[in-house]
Design a protein around this motif. Structure first.
Motif, PDB file in Angstrom:
ATOM      1  N   ILE A   1     -75.537 -26.876  -4.760  1.00 10.13           N
ATOM      2  CA  ILE A   1     -76.048 -25.876  -5.707  1.00 10.13           C
ATOM      3  C   ILE A   1     -76.435 -26.554  -7.011  1.00 10.13           C
ATOM      4  O   ILE A   1     -77.512 -26.297  -7.568  1.00 10.13           O
ATOM      5  CB  ILE A   1     -74.995 -24.766  -5.949  1.00 10.13           C
ATOM      6  N   TYR A   2     -75.580 -27.426  -7.498  1.00 16.07           N
ATOM      7  CA  TYR A   2     -75.852 -28.175  -8.738  1.00 16.07           C
ATOM      8  C   TYR A   2     -77.158 -28.963  -8.606  1.00 16.07           C
ATOM      9  O   TYR A   2     -78.019 -28.907  -9.495  1.00 16.07           O
ATOM     10  CB  TYR A   2     -74.663 -29.100  -9.039  1.00 16.07           C
TER      11      TYR A   2
ATOM     12  N   LYS B   1     -79.723 -28.558  -6.524  1.00 15.89           N
ATOM     13  CA  LYS B   1     -80.885 -27.664  -6.437  1.00 15.89           C
ATOM     14  C   LYS B   1     -81.224 -27.102  -7.816  1.00 15.89           C
ATOM     15  O   LYS B   1     -82.396 -26.941  -8.164  1.00 15.89           O
ATOM     16  CB  LYS B   1     -80.606 -26.510  -5.463  1.00 15.89           C
ATOM     17  N   ARG B   2     -80.194 -26.805  -8.572  1.00 12.57           N
ATOM     18  CA  ARG B   2     -80.396 -26.269  -9.923  1.00 12.57           C
ATOM     19  C   ARG B   2     -81.108 -27.288 -10.810  1.00 12.57           C
ATOM     20  O   ARG B   2     -82.008 -26.927 -11.574  1.00 12.57           O
ATOM     21  CB  ARG B   2     -79.037 -25.881 -10.502  1.00 12.57           C
TER      22      ARG B   2
ATOM     23  N   SER C   1     -84.755 -27.176  -9.835  1.00 15.99           N
ATOM     24  CA  SER C   1     -85.459 -25.935 -10.207  1.00 15.99           C
ATOM     25  C   SER C   1     -85.595 -25.779 -11.716  1.00 15.99           C
ATOM     26  O   SER C   1     -86.606 -25.261 -12.186  1.00 15.99           O
ATOM     27  CB  SER C   1     -84.763 -24.724  -9.601  1.00 15.99           C
ATOM     28  N   LYS C   2     -84.613 -26.230 -12.462  1.00 15.72           N
ATOM     29  CA  LYS C   2     -84.684 -26.096 -13.924  1.00 15.72           C
ATOM     30  C   LYS C   2     -85.683 -27.083 -14.529  1.00 15.72           C
ATOM     31  O   LYS C   2     -86.273 -26.799 -15.566  1.00 15.72           O
ATOM     32  CB  LYS C   2     -83.306 -26.303 -14.561  1.00 15.72           C
TER      33      LYS C   2
END
Length: 185
Positions: free
Chosen positions: A167-168, A170-171, A174-175
């Motif tokens: 999750i980290y 991917k974040r 995306s950010k």
């Protein structure tokens, strides 16, 4: 201005009339254990460190609070609507951290600062609020070193499991923070 400690951060915020206005607006709701957190604080610091004269636009203003007695999501939406009446152009995102653990499929948080400590990146684990004397209080459960040194790292909570690390990661993609703040490592 060089940012070397928490007092420097508080001074930056105190001099920013826009941030102070939003803190006072949030304070007016009289929510228990409230904080404006995450990008609201981090982006200000990164803008200053990068020497930007214009504020980097924020996708939202995260206002969190902790009230285990009233965990209906509809209350959060009603609070957002109240704030939009006074600040219609601010993208408020209000969450009661007393219920967010169930949304995130985690053990219950014990406070708003506990929830902040479990955000994905250490540089984002920051919150601001005003006390009863309108003094700024800074919460930085993972410290300020990473944010002021432009280092992106997962919090201990996120680095604890491969699922959270995914999750980290991917974040981060995306950010795309490095496009806005190229000095980030």
């Amino acid at each position: 201005m060089a940012i070397t400690n928490e007092a420097d951060i508080i001074q930056l915020v105190r001099k920013d009339s826009w941030m102070m206005d939003l803190l006072q607006t949030a304070q007016s709701l009289q929510l228990p254990d409230w904080w404006i957190c995450a990008g609201f604080v981090r982006s200000k610091l990164w803008d200053v460190i990068h020497g930007y004269n214009e504020r980097t636009p924020l996708p939202d203003i995260d206002l969190i609070y902790f009230d285990p007695t009233l965990i209906d999501e509809a209350v959060e939406k009603e609070l957002e609507n109240r704030l939009k009446l006074t600040h219609p152009h601010i993208p408020w995102s209000i969450k009661n951290e007393a219920r967010m653990h169930s949304v995130n499929n985690l053990p219950p948080y014990i406070s708003s600062v506990d929830a902040i400590s479990k955000f994905p990146e250490t540089a984002t684990t920051l919150g601001l609020k005003l006390d009863e004397h309108n003094q700024i209080i800074l919460a930085a459960p993972c410290g300020i070193y990473d944010v002021i040194h432009l280092e992106l790292k997962p919090t201990a909570f996120f680095s604890a499991t491969s699922e959270r690390m995914a999750i980290y990661e991917k974040r981060l993609i995306s950010k795309n923070w490095q496009a806005k703040w190229p000095l980030i490592r």
